[in-house]
Enzyme design. Structure first.
Site, PDB file in Angstrom:
ATOM      1  N   CYS A 101      -6.362  67.498-139.998  1.00 36.26           N
ATOM      2  CA  CYS A 101      -7.098  67.589-141.261  1.00 36.26           C
ATOM      3  C   CYS A 101      -6.391  66.713-142.286  1.00 36.26           C
ATOM      4  O   CYS A 101      -5.232  66.966-142.619  1.00 36.26           O
ATOM      5  CB  CYS A 101      -7.176  69.034-141.746  1.00 36.26           C
ATOM      6  SG  CYS A 101      -7.947  69.201-143.379  1.00 36.26           S
ATOM      7  N   CYS A 151     -13.428  66.254-146.779  1.00 39.20           N
ATOM      8  CA  CYS A 151     -12.808  66.220-145.448  1.00 39.20           C
ATOM      9  C   CYS A 151     -12.132  64.869-145.304  1.00 39.20           C
ATOM     10  O   CYS A 151     -12.798  63.829-145.338  1.00 39.20           O
ATOM     11  CB  CYS A 151     -13.863  66.423-144.362  1.00 39.20           C
ATOM     12  SG  CYS A 151     -13.235  66.252-142.673  1.00 39.20           S
TER      13      CYS A 151
END
Length: 278
Positions: free
Chosen positions: A74, A217
């Site tokens: 991530c 994201c």
């Protein structure tokens, strides 16, 4: 003594960070779901567990989705971890953090400027993975009775990018879960819709695997930008506009992708006690 935690976010993509550098332990899917629960736990898009490095890195980062599943990587969490390790743990500004996607290298200049070497994009179908060989570049995908032209790649985790005329008006909540669970993607997939605003600016919205719609994201921004760059829609230095803010993505001639953006510590707390069974 309860369990201490740190709440952080990168462009509104929020995380519960558990510092287990000195007291490493396993985190069960059930416990991860509890931490992520916004009504019964603390609440977050993902739970980030910090453990001692085992491959020569400064630390190891494990990422858990709200459904308890693991995520390979991530980007927003990596910026948060870089800031935390540097400012609160006294580690160097240039770090090596181990993930399931390999070692990532955040460079902290300030809380507003953290750059991460996100590695090289992977285009081969089996590397993403897809349930097919070869690349998927602007290829048709049938979902819910509609056909979309998708480019699939891995930025350490799987992404499917679709160019649309209007990112704001796209029914992401409806189409996102259908794409995530499509049979073509054996490990499910993160889904990005992108609108090209100019040669140096794109608008992106994301449906994250195991989490749903999130404000931002990092790996998705990299995937969306690189997909657009490969097809010649934008330059190799591009601003990605997300619901939560902006990230700068550069695709170097060396094939490595650099992501730059902010990270924020919101608060710290202590959970009095986990429910029985954890």
């Amino acid at each position: 003594m309860g369990e201490r935690f740190i709440k952080m976010h990168g462009l509104g993509n929020d995380f519960v960070v558990l510092d287990h550098l000195e007291s490493p332990r396993e985190l069960s899917p059930q416990e991860a779901r509890f931490w992520a629960d916004r009504r019964r736990g603390v609440g977050c898009d993902q739970v980030v567990q910090l453990l001692p490095g085992v491959e020569g890195g400064d630390a190891q980062m494990r990422i858990y989705n709200p459904d308890g599943s693991r995520a390979e990587m991530c980007g927003n969490a990596m910026r948060c971890v870089g800031l935390y390790l540097h400012e609160q743990r006294g580690m160097a500004a240039a770090l090596a953090v181990e993930t399931l996607a390999g070692i990532m290298r955040p460079q902290v200049t300030s809380a507003l400027a953290i750059t991460v070497d996100m590695g090289r994009p992977q285009w081969a179908g089996r590397a993403i993975p897809l349930d097919q060989d070869g690349e998927m570049i602007d290829a048709p995908l049938e979902v819910g009775g509609q056909s979309y032209r998708m480019t699939a790649l891995s930025m350490g985790n799987p992404h499917g990018v679709v160019r649309v005329a209007d990112a704001e008006g796209f029914e992401l909540a409806k189409v996102g879960p259908l794409v995530e669970h499509h049979a073509l993607f054996p490990n499910r997939i993160n889904f990005e819709v992108v609108q090209v605003l100019s040669r140096s600016r794109i608008r992106m919205r994301v449906w994250e695997r195991g989490a749903g719609i999130t404000p931002a994201c990092g790996t998705g921004a990299c995937a969306a930008a690189v997909a657009c760059m490969r097809q010649g829609w934008v330059e190799r230095d591009c601003t990605v506009v997300l619901d939560g803010g902006e990230l700068q993505i550069v695709w170097l001639e060396s094939d490595r992708v650099m992501m730059s953006g902010p990270a924020t510590e919101v608060f710290r707390g202590e959970l009095v006690g986990l429910p029985a069974g954890f």
